[in-house]
Design an enzyme around this catalytic site. Structure first.
Site, PDB file in Angstrom:
ATOM      1  N   ASN A 205       0.826  -1.217   0.000  1.00 34.69           N
ATOM      2  CA  ASN A 205       0.000   0.000   0.000  1.00 34.69           C
ATOM      3  C   ASN A 205       0.858   1.263   0.000  1.00 34.69           C
ATOM      4  O   ASN A 205       0.567   2.227  -0.696  1.00 34.69           O
ATOM      5  CB  ASN A 205      -0.935   0.019   1.206  1.00 34.69           C
ATOM      6  CG  ASN A 205      -2.266  -0.651   0.893  1.00 34.69           C
ATOM      7  OD1 ASN A 205      -2.443  -1.205  -0.183  1.00 34.69           O
ATOM      8  ND2 ASN A 205      -3.199  -0.592   1.819  1.00 34.69           N
ATOM      9  N   GLY A 254      -7.063   9.283  -1.382  1.00 31.95           N
ATOM     10  CA  GLY A 254      -7.898   9.294  -0.186  1.00 31.95           C
ATOM     11  C   GLY A 254      -8.280   7.865   0.160  1.00 31.95           C
ATOM     12  O   GLY A 254      -7.580   6.925  -0.213  1.00 31.95           O
ATOM     13  N   CYS A 257      -7.542   3.430   3.284  1.00 33.53           N
ATOM     14  CA  CYS A 257      -6.336   2.596   3.357  1.00 33.53           C
ATOM     15  C   CYS A 257      -5.033   3.383   3.231  1.00 33.53           C
ATOM     16  O   CYS A 257      -4.241   3.423   4.168  1.00 33.53           O
ATOM     17  CB  CYS A 257      -6.400   1.516   2.294  1.00 33.53           C
ATOM     18  SG  CYS A 257      -7.935   0.582   2.368  1.00 33.53           S
ATOM     19  N   LYS A 260      -4.223   5.998   5.995  1.00 28.81           N
ATOM     20  CA  LYS A 260      -4.021   5.350   7.301  1.00 28.81           C
ATOM     21  C   LYS A 260      -2.761   4.481   7.299  1.00 28.81           C
ATOM     22  O   LYS A 260      -1.963   4.510   8.243  1.00 28.81           O
ATOM     23  CB  LYS A 260      -5.266   4.501   7.595  1.00 28.81           C
ATOM     24  CG  LYS A 260      -5.200   3.614   8.801  1.00 28.81           C
ATOM     25  CD  LYS A 260      -6.563   3.037   9.123  1.00 28.81           C
ATOM     26  CE  LYS A 260      -7.033   1.942   8.196  1.00 28.81           C
ATOM     27  NZ  LYS A 260      -6.355   0.662   8.321  1.00 28.81           N
TER      28      LYS A 260
END
Ligand code: UGA
Length: 428
Positions: A205, A254, A257, A260
């Site tokens: 990610n 945005g 995932c 954060k």
């Protein structure tokens, strides 16, 4: 196999329905009774392409708030509850431990526990220690890490046709059990330690977030030197090592995932005395990028006070009704703060927008209605319904056709030829 899944968010519900599709007996557990009642009727609590159809037709899946019975009877339990962000950027594991506690209190036989929530590196080890301490002596528990790589909007396909299934396990036997469960998907397995599996999720990610921030950074420079980011990425993409994906410049990432997970891994690195500077840069660039377009517009409008502003596209990306960390929110807050008269349109996110802004903005049923008599239009999500608006419509409907496109939905020449004052990202 009898599977219980704790949590009916994107990950829990989509995993549950996909496992039911391949023949497992699945029970999805959630304490939110309202959600459970809807799910029993086949109504998903959020918008996700294909989900409602599967829920309505599948009979292998049950929904309940009775976690005691669900955990008691399960052969394997997936934990897919939320891990929200603490104020310092670290991950909040309250729900993970709450569920772990409920599981150990109710288990009556040996069980594998699969951590699917995105959890900080080292959590599987800690959860296993916690559960082993709490569970009755004669019951054997093994925790596995099995991170999720689905994207909202393509969640069913991403699960059924996963690029890879990562299994972090401390024993081959435990890994084999998960392999057996997922076997019908016929996707590549990668077996690792639990810690590596947890790291694979964050590294994946954060790498994608970094890619987006990198290209946004380059796009901003393109504007200053007169290059076109579309031409630049096209030229770059012929190199297989770079590729074509996640290089769309815009007003930043945005969702629930990337924002954060970047903060969480950055927090962890600092906590261990080694700061991930690349990830910090991705976070910083993204924060600035979210309001870059409005800063540009401010050069034209010294104040938005009393000006009608149209906002097209509100969700953090197309294909979802999710507004979490959506750049549109930062911008609407600024506009309202300056006294703008804001009219918004989004093809699926409107109900969620109403929960945030109530009567502070006006809600249009079509983009055309939203554009009527407006002096500025911001585009924040590249929905097809927005990309399909003919450039001439902006000119025809708006009081003055100033368009600020945060997702580069249009060809510049088409907009300029239609007489529009068109501003986008990374283009001269
Ligand atoms: C992301 C990952 O893509 C999934 O692999 C992962 O499983 C998921 O997070 C998760 O951890 O649960 P998601 O947040 O649903 O999925 O959405 P993405 O498609 O990754 O988009 C995230 C944000 O990046 C969006 O705001 C999107 O507009 C933005 N983006 C994406 C860009 O600005 N440019 C791009 O080129 C691509």
């Amino acid at each position: 196999m009898k599977i219980a899944i704790a949590g009916t968010g994107y990950v829990g519900l989509v995993t549950g329905i996909c496992l039911a599709e391949i023949g497992h007996e699945v029970v999805c557990v959630d304490k939110n009774q309202k959600k459970i009642e809807l799910l029993k009727l086949g109504i998903p609590p959020f918008y996700e392409n294909g989900l409602e159809g599967l829920l309505k037709k599948n009979h292998n899946i049950l929904f309940t708030s009775d976690f005691k019975t669900a955990y008691k009877e399960a052969e394997i339990i997936f934990i897919a509850v939320e891990t929200p962000e603490n104020v310092d950027g670290s991950a909040n594991l309250t729900y993970v431990y709450e569920v772990s506690n409920e599981i150990t209190e109710n288990l009556q036989s040996d069980c594998s526990i699969v951590l699917k929530s995105t959890v900080p590196v080292g959590t599987s080890d800690e959860v296993e220690r916690f559960m082993k301490k709490n569970v009755s002596n004669n019951i054997n528990i093994e925790v596995l890490s099995n991170p999720e790589f689905l994207s909202q909007g393509t969640a069913i396909r991403d699960t059924m046709e996963a690029s890879r299934i990562i299994i972090g396990a401390n024993s081959q036997e435990a890994a084999n059990l998960l392999k057996q469960i997922y076997a019908p998907f016929n996707r590549p397995f990668v077996i690792t330690s639990r810690t590596s599996a947890e790291m694979i999720k964050y590294a994946s990610n954060d790498f994608l977030a970094l890619k987006i921030s990198f290209i946004n950074d380059i796009a901003n420079l393109c504007e200053l030197v007169g290059a076109d980011i579309g031409e630049v990425t096209h030229g770059m993409s012929f190199d297989d090592r770079i590729g074509t994906k996640f290089l769309n410049a815009g007003i930043g990432y945005g969702g629930s995932c990337f924002p954060k997970d970047t903060k969480s891994l950055h927090w962890l690195s600092k906590d261990r005395g080694y700061e991930l500077r690349t990830v910090r840069a991705a976070i910083e660039v993204n924060e600035l990028q979210k309001t870059r377009l409005i800063q540009k517009a401010k050069k034209q409008f010294s104040s938005f006070n009393g000006i009608k502003v149209t906002v097209l596209g509100l969700t953090f990306k197309p294909g979802t009704d999710d507004l979490r960390e959506a750049p549109s929110i930062n911008n609407i807050d600024i506009l309202l703060g300056e006294g703008a008269i804001v009219e918004v349109y989004d093809p699926v996110g409107m109900d969620n927008v109403k929960k945030i802004y109530s009567n502070k903005v006006t809600y249009a049923k079509t983009p055309e209605i939203a554009l009527q008599d407006s002096e500025v239009c911001f585009i924040f999500t590249e929905w097809d319904q927005i990309k399909q608006i003919e450039p001439s419509q902006f000119k025809k409907l708006m009081k003055s056709p100033n368009v600020y496109d945060g997702r580069n939905c249009y060809r510049r020449s088409d907009m300029i030829d239609s007489g529009i004052n068109y501003n986008s990202i990374g283009r001269p």
